[in-house]
Design a protein around this motif. Structure first.
Motif, PDB file in Angstrom:
ATOM      1  N   THR A  51       0.661   1.247  -0.033  1.00  0.00           N
ATOM      2  CA  THR A  51       1.230   2.301   0.994  1.00  0.00           C
ATOM      3  C   THR A  51       1.487   3.603   0.016  1.00  0.00           C
ATOM      4  OG1 THR A  51       3.357   1.911   1.072  1.00  0.00           O
ATOM      5  CG2 THR A  51       2.115   0.651   2.547  1.00  0.00           C
ATOM      6  N   HIS A  61       5.123   0.370  -3.439  1.00  0.00           N
ATOM      7  CA  HIS A  61       5.153  -0.114  -2.088  1.00  0.00           C
ATOM      8  C   HIS A  61       4.029  -0.446  -1.236  1.00  0.00           C
ATOM      9  CE1 HIS A  61       9.506   1.450  -1.790  1.00  0.00           C
ATOM     10  NE2 HIS A  61       9.038   2.272  -2.757  1.00  0.00           N
ATOM     11  N   LEU A  63       2.077  -2.987   2.170  1.00  0.00           N
ATOM     12  CA  LEU A  63       2.104  -3.857   3.149  1.00  0.00           C
ATOM     13  C   LEU A  63       1.336  -5.161   2.672  1.00  0.00           C
ATOM     14  CD1 LEU A  63       1.260  -1.832   6.305  1.00  0.00           C
ATOM     15  CD2 LEU A  63       3.454  -2.483   5.523  1.00  0.00           C
ATOM     16  N   ARG A  78       6.531  -5.572   4.744  1.00  0.00           N
ATOM     17  CA  ARG A  78       6.673  -4.563   3.835  1.00  0.00           C
ATOM     18  C   ARG A  78       7.061  -5.392   2.370  1.00  0.00           C
ATOM     19  NH1 ARG A  78       8.613  -0.755   7.616  1.00  0.00           N
ATOM     20  NH2 ARG A  78       7.330   0.694   8.120  1.00  0.00           N
ATOM     21  N   THR A  80       8.472  -4.369  -1.586  1.00  0.00           N
ATOM     22  CA  THR A  80       8.895  -3.193  -2.790  1.00  0.00           C
ATOM     23  C   THR A  80       8.804  -4.109  -3.997  1.00  0.00           C
ATOM     24  OG1 THR A  80      10.200  -2.203  -1.104  1.00  0.00           O
ATOM     25  CG2 THR A  80      10.572  -1.886  -3.320  1.00  0.00           C
ATOM     26  N   ASP A 118      -0.434   5.644   7.480  1.00  0.00           N
ATOM     27  CA  ASP A 118       0.096   4.707   8.197  1.00  0.00           C
ATOM     28  C   ASP A 118      -0.909   3.728   9.087  1.00  0.00           C
ATOM     29  OD1 ASP A 118       2.822   5.461   7.317  1.00  0.00           O
ATOM     30  OD2 ASP A 118       2.689   6.803   8.933  1.00  0.00           O
TER      31      ASP A 118
END
Length: 313
Positions: A51, A61, A63, A78, A80, A118
C-alpha cells in the motif's frame, strides 16, 4: 491524470521501502529472515498488496487476504513489516471488516489498482473478483465480476495488475497441480466501465510448469509484475496441513502492454529459479517498485503465516 497519479503512488511506495522497511540486506531473524504472522490455520497469508499509506519510517505496509471460509473469520488485514527487528518479533496485524457483500469464500490474491488510491482487486479461488475500497477499518466491496475464460477445474491463487502507457493489464493463473497439470497463465487488457465494473479484453493464454519444488506442487501460487515487465511467479508444495512445505520464486516470463493497449504474454520454456525456500508455503509475492525487492507471504496452514523481504525483483 492517470499517469501522474500512478507515478506519485509508485514513488511514495518506493521511498517507503528504501527507507528500510523492505530491503534484501535486512538482518535475518532466527527463521532465516521470516517474521511470524499468526499461529494457526486461520491466520496465514494467501495474497498481499503493498500500500501507499505507510507513514512510519522503516516499515513496509500491505494488505493481506486470508483463505478463510466460515462466517466471522477474518478475510482482509493490514500488515506492517519491519525488516531486521530481531528473532521472534511478529509482524503487526490489524484485521479489517468486510462490508458490501456476504463474506467471500477462499480469497487467494489481492492487488492494488494503479492510479486509484485505496482501491484493490481481490480474487477468490473459483474466479470471482472483488473490487474493494479500503477506508479506515473497513474493506468495502464496490463490485464483483467473474474472471473471463474460466475452465473446468480451475483453481486460482494469483492475480496481478500492471500499468504501461496509461493502460492497465491483468495477469492471473490457475495454480496447476503436480506433474500432470501445469499452471494456465492468462492475461488481458483491464479497465473499469462507466458503472465501475471490471472489464477484461481479449485473453491470451500460456502454460507454465515450475521445476521446483517436486511432488504435490502448485505451479503458480502467486504472480507479480516487475517494473521491467518480468513475471515473478511463486510455486509451492504442500504435503498437508502440517507440512512439510517448500517453495520457490521464479523469473518466468514477460508481460508487455503497447501504447495502443495490446497485451502480450510470454512464458519462458525454462524459467529461472531465483531462490528456493524450505519449510514455508509461499502464496504471496509482491515486487516493490524501484527496489528490486519482493515482500513474500506464506500460508503454512496449522503453522500460521510468515512474511519477509527478499531481493528477487
Amino acid at each position: 491524470m492517470f499517469l501522474r497519479t500512478t507515478t506519485a503512488v509508485l514513488t511514495a511506495t518506493a521511498a517507503l521501502l528504501s527507507a528500510g522497511g523492505l530491503t534484501a540486506s535486512a538482518a535475518p531473524t532466527a527463521d532465516g529472515g521470516w517474521q511470524k504472522f499468526g499461529d494457526d490455520i486461520k491466520s496465514g497469508i494467501s495474497g498481499l498488496a503493498l500500500t501507499d499509506g505507510g507513514r512510519a519510517r522503516g516499515a513496509a505496509h500491505a494488505l493481506v487476504v486470508r483463505d478463510n471460509k466460515k462466517p466471522g473469520e477474518n478475510r482482509v488485514a493490514r500488515l506492517t513489516y519491519r525488516a531486521g527487528t530481531g528473532a521472534g518479533r511478529p509482524a503487526a496485524v490489524e484485521p479489517l471488516t468486510w462490508t458490501g457483500t456476504a463474506e467471500p469464500i477462499d480469497l487467494e490474491a489481492i492487488e492494488a489498482v494503479p492510479g486509484a488510491p485505496d482501491e484493490y482487486m481481490a480474487l477468490a479461488s473459483r474466479g470471482l473478483a472483488y473490487h474493494l475500497k479500503v477506508t479506515g477499518t473497513e474493506a468495502e466491496v464496490l463490485d464483483t465480476s467473474p474472471l473471463p475464460a474460466i475452465a473446468d477445474g480451475d483453481d486460482y491463487e494469483s492475480f496481478a495488475l500492471t500499468a504501461r502507457h496509461g493502460k492497465l493489464a491483468a495477469v492471473w493463473a490457475d495454480r496447476g497441480a503436480g506433474k500432470d497439470r501445469p499452471a494456465t497463465v492468462r492475461a488481458a487488457a483491464f479497465s473499469f466501465n462507466k458503472y465501475g465494473e471490471a472489464d477484461f479484453g481479449p485473453v491470451t493464454t500460456a502454460r507454465f510448469r515450475a521445476p521446483y519444488p517436486k511432488g504435490d506442487i502448485r505451479h503458480a501460487s502467486d504472480i507479480s509484475v516487475t517494473a521491467a515487465g518480468r513475471l515473478m511467479i511463486s510455486s509451492a508444495a504442500d504435503a498437508g496441513d502440517d507440512g512439510p512445505f517448500s517453495s520457490s520464486v521464479l523469473d518466468a516470463g514477460k508481460l508487455s502492454v503497447s501504447r495502443t493497449g495490446k497485451v502480450r504474454l510470454g512464458i519462458d520454456k525454462s524459467p529461472d529459479v531465483l531462490r528456493k525456500f524450505k519449510g514455508h508455503k509461499i502464496e504471496a509475492v509482491e515486487c516493490g517498485p524501484g527496489t528490486g525487492t519482493a515482500l513474500l507471504g506464506t500460508d503454512d496452514e496449522n503453522g500460521g503465516g510468515a512474511v519477509r523481504g527478499a531481493g528477487l525483483c
